[in-house]
Design an enzyme around this catalytic site. Structure first.
Site, PDB file in Angstrom:
ATOM      1  N   SER A 132       0.859  -1.140   0.148  1.00 27.09           N
ATOM      2  CA  SER A 132       0.072  -0.068   0.063  1.00 27.09           C
ATOM      3  C   SER A 132       0.960   1.143  -0.043  1.00 27.09           C
ATOM      4  O   SER A 132       0.449   2.258  -0.415  1.00 27.09           O
ATOM      5  CB  SER A 132      -0.885  -0.072   1.201  1.00 27.09           C
ATOM      6  OG  SER A 132      -0.031   0.047   2.428  1.00 27.09           O
TER       7      SER A 132
ATOM      8  N   HIS B  68      -5.683  -4.868  -1.635  1.00 30.22           N
ATOM      9  CA  HIS B  68      -5.338  -3.534  -2.514  1.00 30.22           C
ATOM     10  C   HIS B  68      -5.217  -3.868  -3.940  1.00 30.22           C
ATOM     11  O   HIS B  68      -5.057  -3.125  -4.860  1.00 30.22           O
ATOM     12  CB  HIS B  68      -3.963  -2.645  -2.313  1.00 30.22           C
ATOM     13  CG  HIS B  68      -4.229  -1.797  -0.912  1.00 30.22           C
ATOM     14  ND1 HIS B  68      -4.862  -0.751  -1.233  1.00 30.22           N
ATOM     15  CD2 HIS B  68      -3.880  -1.798   0.387  1.00 30.22           C
ATOM     16  CE1 HIS B  68      -4.799  -0.051  -0.154  1.00 30.22           C
ATOM     17  NE2 HIS B  68      -4.340  -0.928   0.688  1.00 30.22           N
TER      18      HIS B  68
ATOM     19  N   LYS C  69     -12.393  -2.442   0.179  1.00 28.26           N
ATOM     20  CA  LYS C  69     -11.838  -1.521  -0.781  1.00 28.26           C
ATOM     21  C   LYS C  69     -12.572  -1.341  -2.206  1.00 28.26           C
ATOM     22  O   LYS C  69     -13.377  -0.625  -2.212  1.00 28.26           O
ATOM     23  CB  LYS C  69     -10.305  -1.665  -0.877  1.00 28.26           C
ATOM     24  CG  LYS C  69      -9.646  -1.703   0.515  1.00 28.26           C
ATOM     25  CD  LYS C  69      -8.288  -1.838   0.363  1.00 28.26           C
ATOM     26  CE  LYS C  69      -7.593  -1.339   1.858  1.00 28.26           C
ATOM     27  NZ  LYS C  69      -7.219  -2.471   2.635  1.00 28.26           N
TER      28      LYS C  69
END
Ligand SMILES: *Cc1c(COP(=O)(O)O)cnc(C)c1O
Length: 395
Positions: free
Chosen positions: A183, A211, A242
């Protein structure tokens, strides 16, 4: 007696503030989107959400969450194995497995829990877990909860990973664990090399694709798709919080026997509540949308490339990469914080990341692109970066 600890806490909190480590939360007064309202009344462009596909306030996703509640209620008031499994939960597990190309999937209320509950049921003290040093906090915590030997390799250093695998040669089982997308630098794990090393040294591979799921890879199936190693990853953990709508929830997906054992033994699954129907409905919808079309992941990546090329042309120092996370290097800590503050005054909401979140002297502004950003919003952000960059002598 709440006496001495009160004073100590107050003092520790003051210390955090004086060290610049105290976190404050900016209050948003609208839904999550590429443009948001913040307390105080301003409207700002948002470049710091993990809302990669822009689905956090998508009307179809919201409607799917509303509709499913009409038939299935608000909650289950139970863990899965007592009376908390509806057929929608089984449907979602099946759909996630199809989407990720795995044999089976187990749902958790968060990816944090998926990682917290994956190691201990599978690996005992005779086994070894080999972990990238930059792995997410929830992996680190999960590893701590299990008795296996722990080995750590320098970030994406394949020679060190190979060495760790040799050092763990006598362990009964070896598991390599890595984030799929890291990240802070927005870089991808070197999955082809990791898979090859796992084959060479008889190890399993686990990837946390939080992610990545939804927008990395041609059809959004994540880093395994990106690298063409679908089916070679033994365990995938990921979040629905996310790209996949941004609500919450997560899962562990992978080999059938592994998932079956997690249903028997994984503590955050056994002792925590069932995923709420609204989250299930929204996530089912997101997967259907991705199965029908890859327009959204393509848009996310096109936006990221557009932003990168304009920022590079303007002379900014970016961390190179193939994801929608674009770190703009400022290096100096106070400068990075000031830069983000100045950008907010220009109507662009981004965050400066400084030590200890990133190494000392490697402060940066992390920009995250979304399929929801329009070209004109990205242009405005770049213009703001250029204006502030010139003011602060960064470009
Ligand atoms: C965000 C994140 C998590 C936590 O996800 P939640 O579902 O919000 O708990 C876990 N692992 C990684 C790599 C993440 O980026």
């Amino acid at each position: 007696m709440y006496g001495k600890i009160k004073q100590d806490l107050q003092q520790n909190l003051e210390e955090l503030k004086s060290q610049g480590l105290y976190k404050t939360e900016r209050i948003i007064t609208s839904s999550q989107s590429s443009q948001i309202n913040v307390a105080g009344g301003e409207t700002v462009l948002n470049f710091c959400a993990n809302n990669y596909l822009g689905l956090a306030n998508n009307p179809e996703v919201v409607k799917a969450a509303q509709d499913i509640m009409n038939d299935w209620g608000f909650g289950l008031s139970s863990v899965r194995f007592i009376c908390g499994t509806q057929d929608i939960h089984k449907q979602l597990e099946k759909k996630v497995s199809e989407f990720l190309g795995t044999e089976d999937t187990i749902l958790y209320v968060a990816a944090f829990d998926a990682n917290g509950g994956v190691f201990e049921p599978l690996l005992g003290e005779d086994s070894a877990i080999i972990s990238d040093e930059l792995n997410h906090a929830s992996i680190i915590d999960g590893v701590r909860l299990c008795k296996a030997q722990r080995l750590r390799y320098k970030h994406s250093d394949m020679a060190e990973l190979g060495q760790c695998l040799q050092d763990a040669a006598s362990a009964t089982y070896r598991l390599i664990v890595t984030d799929g997308v890291f990240s802070m630098d927005g870089d991808l794990a070197k999955l082809p090399e990791i898979v090859a090393l796992a084959e060479k040294y008889d190890a399993m591979v686990m990837v946390d694709d939080s992610h990545a799921t939804g927008y990395i890879g041609k059809t959004g199936r994540g880093t395994a798709e990106h690298f063409g190693v679908l089916g070679k990853i033994d365990i995938i953990t990921t979040t629905f919080g996310k790209a996949m709508g941004g609500g919450n929830g997560g899962c562990t997906s992978g080999r059938k026997e592994i998932i079956e054992m997690l249903r028997q033994r994984s503590r955050p699954y056994l002792f925590s509540n069932t995923l709420a129907p609204a989250t299930v409905g929204a996530t089912l919808k997101v997967i259907d949308m991705l199965a029908a079309s890859s327009d959204l992941p393509e848009k996310t990546m096109a936006n990221a490339q557009y932003f990168r090329s304009k920022m590079e042309a303007a002379g900014f120092d970016l961390v190179k990469g193939d994801t929608a996370i674009v770190p703009v290097m400022i290096y100096d800590e106070p400068l990075a914080v000031k830069f983000a503050d100045e950008l907010l005054k220009e109507g662009v909401y981004v965050i400066g990341f400084v030590f200890p979140v990133v190494p000392r002297g490697k402060a940066r502004i992390r920009v995250q692109l979304s399929a929801a950003h329009t070209t004109s919003q990205i242009d405005k952000a770049v213009d703001a970066f250029i204006k502030v960059g010139k003011q602060m002598n960064i470009i």
